[in-house]
Design a protein around this motif. Structure first.
Motif, PDB file in Angstrom:
ATOM      1  N   ILE A 268       0.693  -0.874   0.133  1.00 17.68           N
ATOM      2  CA  ILE A 268      -0.262  -0.121  -0.271  1.00 17.68           C
ATOM      3  C   ILE A 268       1.125   1.359  -0.365  1.00 17.68           C
ATOM      4  O   ILE A 268       0.279   2.587  -0.785  1.00 17.68           O
ATOM      5  N   ASN A 269       2.090   1.035   0.757  1.00 15.97           N
ATOM      6  CA  ASN A 269       3.196   2.266   0.771  1.00 15.97           C
ATOM      7  C   ASN A 269       3.500   2.607  -0.518  1.00 15.97           C
ATOM      8  O   ASN A 269       3.849   3.742  -0.634  1.00 15.97           O
ATOM      9  N   LEU A 270       3.748   1.725  -1.055  1.00 14.74           N
ATOM     10  CA  LEU A 270       4.914   2.001  -2.454  1.00 14.74           C
ATOM     11  C   LEU A 270       3.955   1.935  -3.050  1.00 14.74           C
ATOM     12  O   LEU A 270       4.523   1.788  -4.258  1.00 14.74           O
ATOM     13  N   ASN A 271       3.046   1.926  -3.410  1.00 17.53           N
ATOM     14  CA  ASN A 271       1.963   1.730  -4.082  1.00 17.53           C
ATOM     15  C   ASN A 271       1.989   2.743  -5.392  1.00 17.53           C
ATOM     16  O   ASN A 271       2.155   2.859  -6.244  1.00 17.53           O
ATOM     17  N   GLU A 272       1.577   4.401  -3.766  1.00 12.39           N
ATOM     18  CA  GLU A 272       2.079   5.073  -5.379  1.00 12.39           C
ATOM     19  C   GLU A 272       2.670   5.811  -5.738  1.00 12.39           C
ATOM     20  O   GLU A 272       2.603   6.294  -6.645  1.00 12.39           O
ATOM     21  N   PRO A 273       4.253   5.385  -4.973  1.00  9.64           N
ATOM     22  CA  PRO A 273       4.698   5.663  -6.077  1.00  9.64           C
ATOM     23  C   PRO A 273       5.680   4.815  -7.347  1.00  9.64           C
ATOM     24  O   PRO A 273       6.031   5.839  -8.174  1.00  9.64           O
ATOM     25  N   ILE A 274       5.231   4.028  -7.274  1.00 11.13           N
ATOM     26  CA  ILE A 274       5.141   3.188  -8.436  1.00 11.13           C
ATOM     27  C   ILE A 274       3.838   3.588  -8.970  1.00 11.13           C
ATOM     28  O   ILE A 274       5.547   3.986 -10.395  1.00 11.13           O
ATOM     29  N   GLN A 275       3.087   4.055  -8.936  1.00 13.86           N
ATOM     30  CA  GLN A 275       2.141   5.002  -9.630  1.00 13.86           C
ATOM     31  C   GLN A 275       2.389   6.453 -10.751  1.00 13.86           C
ATOM     32  O   GLN A 275       2.328   6.378 -11.576  1.00 13.86           O
ATOM     33  N   PRO A 287      -4.617   5.461 -23.077  1.00 13.77           N
ATOM     34  CA  PRO A 287      -5.613   5.863 -21.764  1.00 13.77           C
ATOM     35  C   PRO A 287      -6.192   4.149 -20.948  1.00 13.77           C
ATOM     36  O   PRO A 287      -6.349   3.975 -20.042  1.00 13.77           O
ATOM     37  N   ASN A 288      -6.030   2.716 -22.095  1.00 12.93           N
ATOM     38  CA  ASN A 288      -6.378   1.789 -21.698  1.00 12.93           C
ATOM     39  C   ASN A 288      -5.367   1.327 -21.100  1.00 12.93           C
ATOM     40  O   ASN A 288      -5.715   0.777 -19.598  1.00 12.93           O
ATOM     41  N   SER A 289      -4.001   1.486 -21.266  1.00  7.47           N
ATOM     42  CA  SER A 289      -3.128   0.780 -19.937  1.00  7.47           C
ATOM     43  C   SER A 289      -3.132   1.712 -18.364  1.00  7.47           C
ATOM     44  O   SER A 289      -3.092   0.864 -17.197  1.00  7.47           O
ATOM     45  N   LYS A 290      -3.658   3.312 -18.804  1.00  8.81           N
ATOM     46  CA  LYS A 290      -3.601   3.574 -17.609  1.00  8.81           C
ATOM     47  C   LYS A 290      -4.962   2.796 -16.534  1.00  8.81           C
ATOM     48  O   LYS A 290      -4.368   2.937 -15.375  1.00  8.81           O
ATOM     49  N   THR A 291      -5.798   2.703 -17.411  1.00 12.76           N
ATOM     50  CA  THR A 291      -7.544   2.542 -16.521  1.00 12.76           C
ATOM     51  C   THR A 291      -6.577   0.929 -16.129  1.00 12.76           C
ATOM     52  O   THR A 291      -7.250   0.864 -14.607  1.00 12.76           O
ATOM     53  N   ARG A 292      -5.753   0.033 -16.597  1.00 12.04           N
ATOM     54  CA  ARG A 292      -5.865  -1.039 -16.562  1.00 12.04           C
ATOM     55  C   ARG A 292      -4.603  -1.027 -15.047  1.00 12.04           C
ATOM     56  O   ARG A 292      -4.976  -1.531 -14.024  1.00 12.04           O
ATOM     57  N   ARG A 293      -3.830  -0.316 -14.863  1.00 12.64           N
ATOM     58  CA  ARG A 293      -3.654  -0.226 -14.308  1.00 12.64           C
ATOM     59  C   ARG A 293      -3.720   0.238 -12.881  1.00 12.64           C
ATOM     60  O   ARG A 293      -3.546   0.210 -11.929  1.00 12.64           O
ATOM     61  N   LYS A 294      -4.603   1.020 -13.058  1.00 13.35           N
ATOM     62  CA  LYS A 294      -5.742   1.930 -11.615  1.00 13.35           C
ATOM     63  C   LYS A 294      -6.489   0.859 -11.132  1.00 13.35           C
ATOM     64  O   LYS A 294      -6.577   0.616  -9.713  1.00 13.35           O
ATOM     65  N   LEU A 299      -7.088  -3.146  -7.117  1.00 10.84           N
ATOM     66  CA  LEU A 299      -8.021  -4.161  -6.467  1.00 10.84           C
ATOM     67  C   LEU A 299      -7.049  -4.854  -5.761  1.00 10.84           C
ATOM     68  O   LEU A 299      -7.189  -5.510  -4.491  1.00 10.84           O
ATOM     69  N   LEU A 300      -5.640  -4.631  -5.925  1.00 12.47           N
ATOM     70  CA  LEU A 300      -4.684  -5.433  -4.771  1.00 12.47           C
ATOM     71  C   LEU A 300      -4.701  -4.644  -3.573  1.00 12.47           C
ATOM     72  O   LEU A 300      -4.317  -5.157  -2.563  1.00 12.47           O
ATOM     73  N   SER A 301      -4.522  -3.121  -3.590  1.00 11.66           N
ATOM     74  CA  SER A 301      -5.309  -2.500  -1.780  1.00 11.66           C
ATOM     75  C   SER A 301      -6.011  -3.361  -1.084  1.00 11.66           C
ATOM     76  O   SER A 301      -6.193  -3.289   0.175  1.00 11.66           O
ATOM     77  N   VAL A 302      -6.960  -3.520  -1.975  1.00 13.82           N
ATOM     78  CA  VAL A 302      -9.006  -3.965  -1.640  1.00 13.82           C
ATOM     79  C   VAL A 302      -8.019  -5.076  -0.557  1.00 13.82           C
ATOM     80  O   VAL A 302      -8.829  -5.740   0.398  1.00 13.82           O
ATOM     81  N   LEU A 303      -7.106  -5.939  -1.900  1.00 14.60           N
ATOM     82  CA  LEU A 303      -6.928  -7.428  -1.086  1.00 14.60           C
ATOM     83  C   LEU A 303      -5.984  -7.387   0.155  1.00 14.60           C
ATOM     84  O   LEU A 303      -5.819  -8.151   0.940  1.00 14.60           O
ATOM     85  N   CYS A 304      -5.454  -6.084   0.326  1.00 13.28           N
ATOM     86  CA  CYS A 304      -4.385  -6.528   0.876  1.00 13.28           C
ATOM     87  C   CYS A 304      -4.941  -5.626   2.617  1.00 13.28           C
ATOM     88  O   CYS A 304      -4.345  -6.347   3.749  1.00 13.28           O
ATOM     89  N   VAL A 305      -6.170  -4.777   2.227  1.00 11.82           N
ATOM     90  CA  VAL A 305      -6.480  -4.516   3.427  1.00 11.82           C
ATOM     91  C   VAL A 305      -6.840  -5.795   3.781  1.00 11.82           C
ATOM     92  O   VAL A 305      -7.272  -6.308   5.549  1.00 11.82           O
ATOM     93  N   ILE A 306      -7.935  -6.420   2.895  1.00  9.50           N
ATOM     94  CA  ILE A 306      -8.244  -8.079   3.717  1.00  9.50           C
ATOM     95  C   ILE A 306      -7.274  -8.225   4.923  1.00  9.50           C
ATOM     96  O   ILE A 306      -7.562  -9.335   5.319  1.00  9.50           O
ATOM     97  N   LEU A 307      -6.177  -8.416   3.782  1.00 13.80           N
ATOM     98  CA  LEU A 307      -4.883  -9.594   3.999  1.00 13.80           C
ATOM     99  C   LEU A 307      -4.378  -9.352   5.592  1.00 13.80           C
ATOM    100  O   LEU A 307      -4.120 -10.034   6.942  1.00 13.80           O
TER     101      LEU A 307
END
Length: 326
Positions: A268-275, A287-294, A299-307
């Motif tokens: 979660i903390n590293l995701n924003e700098p990578i983006q 725009p398609n690539s940008k949308t897919r990345r977001k 999704l991974l951020s939500v999974l991290c919170v669940i984890l």
């Protein structure tokens, strides 16, 4: 990381004392090793553990690791044979059928034990660094094979122990057996040797993490740090006598943190700098690539919170059940 590996080493010392006394009571009855747990621990530490702890990398321990795994396999094979061959006498199948789907709060203590047994993450960077052919594909294969084998053996051994002894099974399954069986005596001896061979894997990381806390190199004051940390592990290992309690508490606190909480927080903390960094890449105008990345990041951020939530809940419940709060 330091406290996680410290409790791992303390648990190993506790197991070495248990297995040595148990095996000596049958193989060398009346000897000091059969009657004095601390004597067994001190002798094995001086002549077995200490020399192995002088190695500075995991590659040097590969041969003893293989021997330890082979010895463990022999002991597990005998336990499986004993349960299967005498299943009718022990009522093994009835025990499993009557309890397999019965939900108890103690299951959270079991989860904590699993956490403690599957949290060798402290050696993950070293395993990758010492791969002959470094690639994430090879590392993924090694990790999957190792976890698959460990999961199968850990689960099967736990089920075999419960099928044999039911609710009377001890945290260390082999301690549940009588010393009258020569094969059990040999199994205790084998597991003691295997534990001695496994000890340096955790100790290396404890030593390097301790030095890191002091802002020193991993091998600074090598002999002094080695003797001091090993002495602390032995002292605590002699004081504790129940490996299940050590592993449960470690799994419910440090294991949960390393396996569930910290990895999620890292992402979660590293995701924003990578983006932000990827905005400067060549596909910034796609725009398609940008949308897919977001979407992937969300999704991974939500999974991290669940984890994280899952880890915290199971750790807290395990401690509450152990201390009989609930």
């Amino acid at each position: 990381l330091f406290f996680h590996t410290l409790f791992s080493c303390v648990g190993y010392i506790t197991m070495i004392g248990d297995f040595c006394v148990k095996s000596a009571s049958g193989l060398m009855p009346g000897s000091v090793f059969a009657e004095r747990r601390e004597a067994s621990i001190f002798v094995m530490t001086i002549f077995g553990i200490f020399p192995l702890c002088l190695y500075k990398n995991l590659d040097s321990l590969k041969h003893t690791s293989v021997i330890g795994l082979a010895i463990t396999a022999i002991s597990c094979a005998y336990i499986f044979y004993d349960v299967v061959a005498n299943a009718e006498e022990y009522g093994a199948m009835d025990t499993l059928r009557n309890n397999l789907w019965y939900v108890k709060l103690d299951m959270f203590k079991t989860l904590a034990l699993f956490n403690g047994s599957f949290s060798a993450h402290y050696n993950a960077p070293t395993y990758y660094e010492e791969l002959k052919e470094k690639s994430f594909a090879n590392y993924f294969k090694v990790t999957m094979y190792a976890f698959a084998i460990a999961t199968a053996l850990f689960t099967a051994f736990g089920l075999a122990g419960f099928a044999r002894f039911g609710d009377e099974v001890l945290g260390n399954v082999l301690k549940s057996y009588s010393a009258d069986d020569p094969m059990i005596q040999l199994s205790w001896l084998c597991m003691m040797v295997s534990t001695v061979f496994n000890f340096p894997h955790a100790f290396q990381r404890m030593r390097s993490s301790f030095n890191a806390l002091l802002n020193k190199g991993p091998d600074d004051n090598f002999m002094v740090v080695t003797i001091a940390l090993l002495s602390a592990s032995v002292y605590m290992g002699v004081a504790f006598k129940d490996i299940a309690v050590i592993k449960m508490i470690k799994g419910a606190t440090l294991g949960v943190s390393i396996m569930f909480i910290f990895p999620a927080l890292f992402f979660i903390n590293l995701n924003e700098p990578i983006q932000m960094k990827r905005k400067c890449s060549g596909d910034v105008n796609d725009p398609n690539s940008k949308t897919r990345r977001k979407k992937r990041a969300a999704l991974l951020s939500v999974l991290c919170v669940i984890l994280m939530v899952t880890g915290i809940i199971q750790g807290v419940l395990a401690l509450l059940v152990h201390y009989k709060v609930i």
